[in-house]
Motif scaffolding. Structure first.
Motif, PDB file in Angstrom:
ATOM      1  N   SER A  93       0.858  -1.180   0.000  1.00 56.56           N
ATOM      2  CA  SER A  93       0.000   0.000   0.000  1.00 56.56           C
ATOM      3  C   SER A  93       0.895   1.230   0.000  1.00 56.56           C
ATOM      4  O   SER A  93       1.802   1.348   0.833  1.00 56.56           O
ATOM      5  CB  SER A  93      -0.920   0.004   1.224  1.00 56.56           C
ATOM      6  OG  SER A  93      -1.683   1.189   1.285  1.00 56.56           O
ATOM      7  N   LEU A  94       0.658   2.140  -0.951  1.00 55.71           N
ATOM      8  CA  LEU A  94       1.452   3.367  -1.098  1.00 55.71           C
ATOM      9  C   LEU A  94       0.562   4.574  -0.887  1.00 55.71           C
ATOM     10  O   LEU A  94      -0.601   4.583  -1.309  1.00 55.71           O
ATOM     11  CB  LEU A  94       2.088   3.429  -2.490  1.00 55.71           C
ATOM     12  CG  LEU A  94       2.912   2.209  -2.928  1.00 55.71           C
ATOM     13  CD1 LEU A  94       3.362   2.386  -4.366  1.00 55.71           C
ATOM     14  CD2 LEU A  94       4.106   2.011  -2.012  1.00 55.71           C
ATOM     15  N   MET A  95       1.114   5.623  -0.238  1.00 55.41           N
ATOM     16  CA  MET A  95       0.354   6.850  -0.034  1.00 55.41           C
ATOM     17  C   MET A  95       1.279   8.046  -0.175  1.00 55.41           C
ATOM     18  O   MET A  95       2.502   7.942  -0.004  1.00 55.41           O
ATOM     19  CB  MET A  95      -0.333   6.853   1.331  1.00 55.41           C
ATOM     20  CG  MET A  95       0.595   6.806   2.512  1.00 55.41           C
ATOM     21  SD  MET A  95      -0.343   6.828   4.055  1.00 55.41           S
ATOM     22  CE  MET A  95       0.979   6.814   5.267  1.00 55.41           C
ATOM     23  N   THR A  96       0.673   9.211  -0.495  1.00 54.50           N
ATOM     24  CA  THR A  96       1.433  10.449  -0.732  1.00 54.50           C
ATOM     25  C   THR A  96       1.289  11.427   0.425  1.00 54.50           C
ATOM     26  O   THR A  96       1.527  12.620   0.242  1.00 54.50           O
ATOM     27  CB  THR A  96       0.948  11.118  -2.026  1.00 54.50           C
ATOM     28  OG1 THR A  96      -0.436  11.483  -1.871  1.00 54.50           O
ATOM     29  CG2 THR A  96       1.086  10.198  -3.215  1.00 54.50           C
ATOM     30  N   ALA A 117      -9.452 -10.334  -3.993  1.00 57.06           N
ATOM     31  CA  ALA A 117      -8.608  -9.230  -4.452  1.00 57.06           C
ATOM     32  C   ALA A 117      -9.412  -7.927  -4.432  1.00 57.06           C
ATOM     33  O   ALA A 117     -10.527  -7.878  -4.955  1.00 57.06           O
ATOM     34  CB  ALA A 117      -8.074  -9.500  -5.852  1.00 57.06           C
ATOM     35  N   TRP A 118      -8.819  -6.869  -3.868  1.00 54.50           N
ATOM     36  CA  TRP A 118      -9.520  -5.597  -3.686  1.00 54.50           C
ATOM     37  C   TRP A 118      -8.552  -4.463  -4.030  1.00 54.50           C
ATOM     38  O   TRP A 118      -7.752  -4.036  -3.211  1.00 54.50           O
ATOM     39  CB  TRP A 118     -10.017  -5.482  -2.251  1.00 54.50           C
ATOM     40  CG  TRP A 118     -10.836  -4.275  -1.941  1.00 54.50           C
ATOM     41  CD1 TRP A 118     -11.165  -3.268  -2.784  1.00 54.50           C
ATOM     42  CD2 TRP A 118     -11.417  -3.937  -0.677  1.00 54.50           C
ATOM     43  NE1 TRP A 118     -11.918  -2.322  -2.149  1.00 54.50           N
ATOM     44  CE2 TRP A 118     -12.101  -2.707  -0.842  1.00 54.50           C
ATOM     45  CE3 TRP A 118     -11.437  -4.542   0.574  1.00 54.50           C
ATOM     46  CZ2 TRP A 118     -12.766  -2.075   0.200  1.00 54.50           C
ATOM     47  CZ3 TRP A 118     -12.101  -3.911   1.613  1.00 54.50           C
ATOM     48  CH2 TRP A 118     -12.768  -2.703   1.421  1.00 54.50           C
ATOM     49  N   SER A 119      -8.612  -3.985  -5.286  1.00 47.58           N
ATOM     50  CA  SER A 119      -7.756  -2.890  -5.757  1.00 47.58           C
ATOM     51  C   SER A 119      -8.431  -1.560  -5.472  1.00 47.58           C
ATOM     52  O   SER A 119      -9.636  -1.409  -5.708  1.00 47.58           O
ATOM     53  CB  SER A 119      -7.479  -3.031  -7.253  1.00 47.58           C
ATOM     54  OG  SER A 119      -6.871  -4.273  -7.540  1.00 47.58           O
ATOM     55  N   SER A 120      -7.631  -0.562  -5.003  1.00 46.63           N
ATOM     56  CA  SER A 120      -8.210   0.730  -4.623  1.00 46.63           C
ATOM     57  C   SER A 120      -7.253   1.861  -4.960  1.00 46.63           C
ATOM     58  O   SER A 120      -6.026   1.721  -4.841  1.00 46.63           O
ATOM     59  CB  SER A 120      -8.522   0.769  -3.119  1.00 46.63           C
ATOM     60  OG  SER A 120      -9.467  -0.218  -2.767  1.00 46.63           O
ATOM     61  N   TRP A 121      -7.855   2.970  -5.390  1.00 45.17           N
ATOM     62  CA  TRP A 121      -7.168   4.262  -5.532  1.00 45.17           C
ATOM     63  C   TRP A 121      -8.112   5.294  -4.943  1.00 45.17           C
ATOM     64  O   TRP A 121      -9.191   5.518  -5.486  1.00 45.17           O
ATOM     65  CB  TRP A 121      -6.857   4.553  -7.002  1.00 45.17           C
ATOM     66  CG  TRP A 121      -6.202   5.882  -7.216  1.00 45.17           C
ATOM     67  CD1 TRP A 121      -5.195   6.431  -6.487  1.00 45.17           C
ATOM     68  CD2 TRP A 121      -6.503   6.836  -8.244  1.00 45.17           C
ATOM     69  NE1 TRP A 121      -4.841   7.662  -6.973  1.00 45.17           N
ATOM     70  CE2 TRP A 121      -5.630   7.930  -8.056  1.00 45.17           C
ATOM     71  CE3 TRP A 121      -7.411   6.869  -9.286  1.00 45.17           C
ATOM     72  CZ2 TRP A 121      -5.654   9.052  -8.893  1.00 45.17           C
ATOM     73  CZ3 TRP A 121      -7.434   7.976 -10.113  1.00 45.17           C
ATOM     74  CH2 TRP A 121      -6.561   9.063  -9.919  1.00 45.17           C
ATOM     75  N   TRP A 122      -7.710   5.902  -3.821  1.00 44.28           N
ATOM     76  CA  TRP A 122      -8.626   6.766  -3.106  1.00 44.28           C
ATOM     77  C   TRP A 122      -7.862   7.923  -2.486  1.00 44.28           C
ATOM     78  O   TRP A 122      -6.634   7.915  -2.407  1.00 44.28           O
ATOM     79  CB  TRP A 122      -9.418   5.982  -2.058  1.00 44.28           C
ATOM     80  CG  TRP A 122      -8.627   5.017  -1.208  1.00 44.28           C
ATOM     81  CD1 TRP A 122      -7.839   3.998  -1.639  1.00 44.28           C
ATOM     82  CD2 TRP A 122      -8.560   4.983   0.213  1.00 44.28           C
ATOM     83  NE1 TRP A 122      -7.288   3.318  -0.596  1.00 44.28           N
ATOM     84  CE2 TRP A 122      -7.721   3.890   0.567  1.00 44.28           C
ATOM     85  CE3 TRP A 122      -9.135   5.726   1.227  1.00 44.28           C
ATOM     86  CZ2 TRP A 122      -7.434   3.558   1.883  1.00 44.28           C
ATOM     87  CZ3 TRP A 122      -8.860   5.385   2.548  1.00 44.28           C
ATOM     88  CH2 TRP A 122      -8.016   4.321   2.867  1.00 44.28           C
ATOM     89  N   ALA A 123      -8.611   8.929  -2.065  1.00 48.42           N
ATOM     90  CA  ALA A 123      -8.031  10.149  -1.485  1.00 48.42           C
ATOM     91  C   ALA A 123      -8.721  10.435  -0.159  1.00 48.42           C
ATOM     92  O   ALA A 123      -9.939  10.276  -0.025  1.00 48.42           O
ATOM     93  CB  ALA A 123      -8.190  11.333  -2.441  1.00 48.42           C
ATOM     94  N   VAL A 124      -7.923  10.886   0.818  1.00 46.56           N
ATOM     95  CA  VAL A 124      -8.411  11.153   2.168  1.00 46.56           C
ATOM     96  C   VAL A 124      -7.919  12.535   2.586  1.00 46.56           C
ATOM     97  O   VAL A 124      -6.771  12.920   2.302  1.00 46.56           O
ATOM     98  CB  VAL A 124      -7.918  10.085   3.166  1.00 46.56           C
ATOM     99  CG1 VAL A 124      -8.464  10.364   4.562  1.00 46.56           C
ATOM    100  CG2 VAL A 124      -8.337   8.697   2.708  1.00 46.56           C
ATOM    101  N   MET A 126      -3.331  10.851  -1.580  1.00 46.82           N
ATOM    102  CA  MET A 126      -3.790   9.670  -2.310  1.00 46.82           C
ATOM    103  C   MET A 126      -3.226   8.392  -1.695  1.00 46.82           C
ATOM    104  O   MET A 126      -2.108   8.394  -1.152  1.00 46.82           O
ATOM    105  CB  MET A 126      -3.377   9.758  -3.781  1.00 46.82           C
ATOM    106  CG  MET A 126      -4.058  10.870  -4.554  1.00 46.82           C
ATOM    107  SD  MET A 126      -3.618  10.862  -6.304  1.00 46.82           S
ATOM    108  CE  MET A 126      -1.885  11.314  -6.211  1.00 46.82           C
ATOM    109  N   ILE A 127      -3.997   7.319  -1.796  1.00 43.33           N
ATOM    110  CA  ILE A 127      -3.586   5.983  -1.365  1.00 43.33           C
ATOM    111  C   ILE A 127      -3.839   5.021  -2.527  1.00 43.33           C
ATOM    112  O   ILE A 127      -4.906   5.040  -3.138  1.00 43.33           O
ATOM    113  CB  ILE A 127      -4.359   5.515  -0.120  1.00 43.33           C
ATOM    114  CG1 ILE A 127      -4.146   6.489   1.039  1.00 43.33           C
ATOM    115  CG2 ILE A 127      -3.918   4.112   0.287  1.00 43.33           C
ATOM    116  CD1 ILE A 127      -4.935   6.135   2.278  1.00 43.33           C
TER     117      ILE A 127
END
Length: 701
Positions: A524-527, A550-557, A662-663
């Protein structure tokens, strides 16, 4: 073999009778016992002096003989039944052959009748051929067939006769078909040759017309700039409106104009003679719209304040009507002829008789609008708006292509995501997911980021040693041991103390290390703290895997000081699991607790074929709305006023330029991932690039 019983002569009659019957019974029992083991007892019994023993032996022998006879009778009956069944089968087959023979006889009779009819027709037709086609039919091969047929008739061979007749007819039919095919082939070849000649002629004529049109454009430019000057002088010199000459795409009008300056060569003259009859069929537009090349000079995109350029209008009345109709709302459209200004007022404003202005009323319908014909006057009322809202202008502010220019090699030479942009999460993080996040499951390969979810052990395999171990932790700060760290591993998945304690080193990993007992690992990578953004256009191109587990995600917090989830807001741009892609926006409810979080979501079903290719996800985030698209198709569009404090009792996390990070991760299992035991791991998430744009403005500003 000896007899076990003996008889005394001095016993009484009664007693002797009883003994006699007892002896007979004993003899029968003993005989039955010895029957299967020794057959020599019968010969011995016949040699005994006791008549009763000989009688018993005789009775037994007679019984055996009758049994043998019964068995032989049964065997004989079985054999006779088999013979009867075989005879019955032969009779059935014989009846079938008789029926088939009758059918063959009937068929031969019909064939013989057909042959008699054919022979009569053949003799009649062979007497005197009437034309050349019949003469060709009586060639040497056909005459040989006819002679063979006559010989077969004399011999009475009807079957062979039918075969020869069929062969003869096929021969005649095949020769005719071959002749027809050869004629058709010759005609097709001729047509192909004619088509090739026509294509060459058309290509040559097209080149000649293009050359002549190029000369026309060059001559018009020379006439306007160097030789004749302004349009008015060009009109007086050429004797016709120069504007009309430029508008006409044919070369007919240019011939008269060109005669005043230069002669046209023979090639250009030939091309001009072919297009003399071309006419401009389109009448003038009812809104004053330009025709053909006039549109290139007069139609522009801009707002109503754009000034006049070199004596020409900014855009035409026709373009103004189109821009007002694109509003698709009820309103009034105003246009000023000398400056090209175009304004739009929504609603039903009043109209003034202002000089130099024309106006039209626009009526919406079916996602667009229709405007009435122009009339004198100007729409009056509130401050007018530009007729066209324009298109957004985006500026690229950050991107990561995950290639050798942005990725960094580790100590083993493997390219990893740049630490300047990304931070890798370590440990069990959220959602009761089964994977242990670790940096080595993310690598840059072939110009893409590949996050791999692996199965490290089977669920039934017990880990060696404790589930979690204390790593790089000072117990003076807080007592910590392996037993207290066990709550961080499955099935407990505790995310607060002690599981959120960080090691006393630069790795950023948890002090309770459960990696040795993890069933799955992933990345898991985040900025966070490195690349955070607010409004803009976010784009990702990826290839996903949505098999169970399998659970792929691109999200923002949202990254706000001391503001927990969900008050900080969440934007799920890509959520892919169990053959589904989902987009959602999450914010706090009235209580502000995670249990009362409000989610606005939409989803689409996909299949395994769709997952084989790369697809593009986009997030467009403005002050007023959030729009999420997949391959250009809008999946979710949300008005951000839904998260205002009037509705939720908490500040709107998506407005006022609040920063989000982003994550990018690939989880296993969890609340939405599904049953990982149904999937053969590893599973991968491929990311081609991530780009972030900011809006500089619109095309009218």
């Amino acid at each position: 073999m000896t007899w076990p019983y003996k008889t005394s002569r001095h016993q009484s009659r009664t007693r002797r009778s009883v003994v006699r019957y007892a002896k007979i019974q004993a003899i029968l029992t003993w005989t039955a016992a010895q029957l299967c083991s020794d057959w020599t007892w019968m010969a011995v019994a016949f040699r005994q002096h006791d008549a009763r023993l000989r009688a018993v032996a005789f009775l037994l022998w007679a019984h055996m003989v009758s049994g043998f006879r019964q068995a032989r009778a049964e065997e004989h009956l079985r054999i006779r039944m088999q013979k009867f069944q075989s005879r019955k089968t032969r009779l059935v087959l014989r009846a079938g052959r008789v029926a088939e023979a009758q059918i063959q006889c009937k068929r031969r009779e019909l064939q013989s009748q057909a042959f008699l009819r054919w022979r009569y027709c053949f003799q009649e037709s062979s007497k005197a051929p009437s034309d050349g086609a019949e003469m060709a039919a009586l060639s040497q091969t056909h005459r040989a067939y006819r002679q063979k047929v006559y010989r077969l008739v004399k011999r009475g061979c009807r079957t062979e006769l039918a075969n020869w007749l069929q062969a003869w007819r096929l021969s005649v039919r095949f020769s005719k078909m071959m002749d027809e095919c050869s004629l058709q082939q010759q005609e097709m070849l001729l047509q192909v040759e004619r088509s090739n000649m026509w294509i060459l002629q058309l290509q040559e004529e097209r080149r000649e017309v293009e050359v002549s049109r190029g000369r026309l454009r060059f001559h018009n430019e020379w006439c306007r700039r160097d030789h004749l000057g302004a349009d008015a002088s060009c009109q007086s010199e050429c004797g016709r409106p120069h504007r009309q000459m430029r508008r006409d795409t044919s070369l007919h009008h240019h011939r008269y104009h060109h005669a005043h300056h230069a002669a046209v060569n023979s090639v250009g003259e030939a091309a001009l003679s072919q297009v003399d009859n071309m006419q401009d069929p389109r009448p003038a537009d009812k809104f004053g719209g330009p025709q053909d090349n006039d549109r290139l000079d007069e139609v522009g995109l801009g707002n109503g304040t754009q000034p006049k350029v070199e004596g020409k209008r900014a855009w035409s009345q026709w373009a103004c009507a189109l821009m007002c109709a694109s509003r698709a709302t009820d309103g009034c459209c105003s246009y000023k002829d000398d400056s090209g200004s175009c304004e739009f007022l929504p609603g039903s404003p009043t109209r003034t008789a202002e000089t130099g202005w024309t106006q039209a009323q626009c009526i919406p319908g079916f996602g667009t609008a229709k405007c009435t014909p122009w009339s004198a006057g100007r729409c009056a009322g509130a401050e007018p708006e530009p007729a066209s809202p324009g298109l957004p202008v985006w500026e690229l502010i950050w991107e990561d292509h995950f290639d050798s220019e942005t990725c960094v090699p580790d100590t083993a030479g493997v390219l990893r995501p740049s630490p300047e942009f990304w931070s890798a999460e370590i440990g069990y993080k959220r959602g009761k997911e089964l994977q242990w996040y670790q940096p080595k499951n993310a690598e840059c390969k072939d110009g893409a980021l590949i996050i791999t979810a692996k199965r490290e052990r089977q669920a039934w395999e017990k880990p060696q040693g404790p589930q979690c171990q204390v790593v790089n932790w000072d117990s003076s700060e807080q007592p910590l041991d392996n037993i207290s760290c066990a709550v961080c591993a499955p099935p407990y998945f505790q995310y607060y103390n002690p599981c959120d304690l960080v090691r006393n080193d630069d790795s950023g990993g948890p002090a309770c290390d459960c990696s040795e007992s993890a069933e799955f690992t992933s990345a898991s990578l985040m900025t966070r703290g490195k690349k955070e953004f607010s409004y803009g256009l976010f784009e990702l191109r990826a290839k996903i895997d949505t098999r169970p587990g399998a659970w792929s995600s691109w999200w923002a917090v949202g990254d706000f000081d001391y503001v927990p989830w969900p008050k900080n807001g969440e934007i799920d741009i890509m959520d892919a699991f169990q053959r589904m892609v989902k987009a959602s926006v999450i914010h706090a409810g009235e209580s502000g607790l995670p249990s009362s979080a409000i989610q606005h979501a939409d989803a689409r079903m996909i299949d395994r074929e769709w997952e084989k290719y790369y697809h593009t996800w986009q997030l467009e985030w403005d002050e007023d709305f959030i729009e999420i698209r997949i391959d250009g198709e809008v999946i979710l569009k949300l008005d951000l006023s839904v998260a205002d404090s009037k509705r939720t009792s908490w500040p709107n996390p998506f407005t006022e330029g609040k920063k989000f990070f982003m994550i990018l991760n690939l989880a296993v299992g969890g609340h939405s991932g599904g049953d990982a035991s149904l999937t053969q791991f590893p599973s991968q998430l491929h990311v081609d690039y991530i780009r972030v744009y900011q809006k500089k403005g619109t095309t009218v500003s």
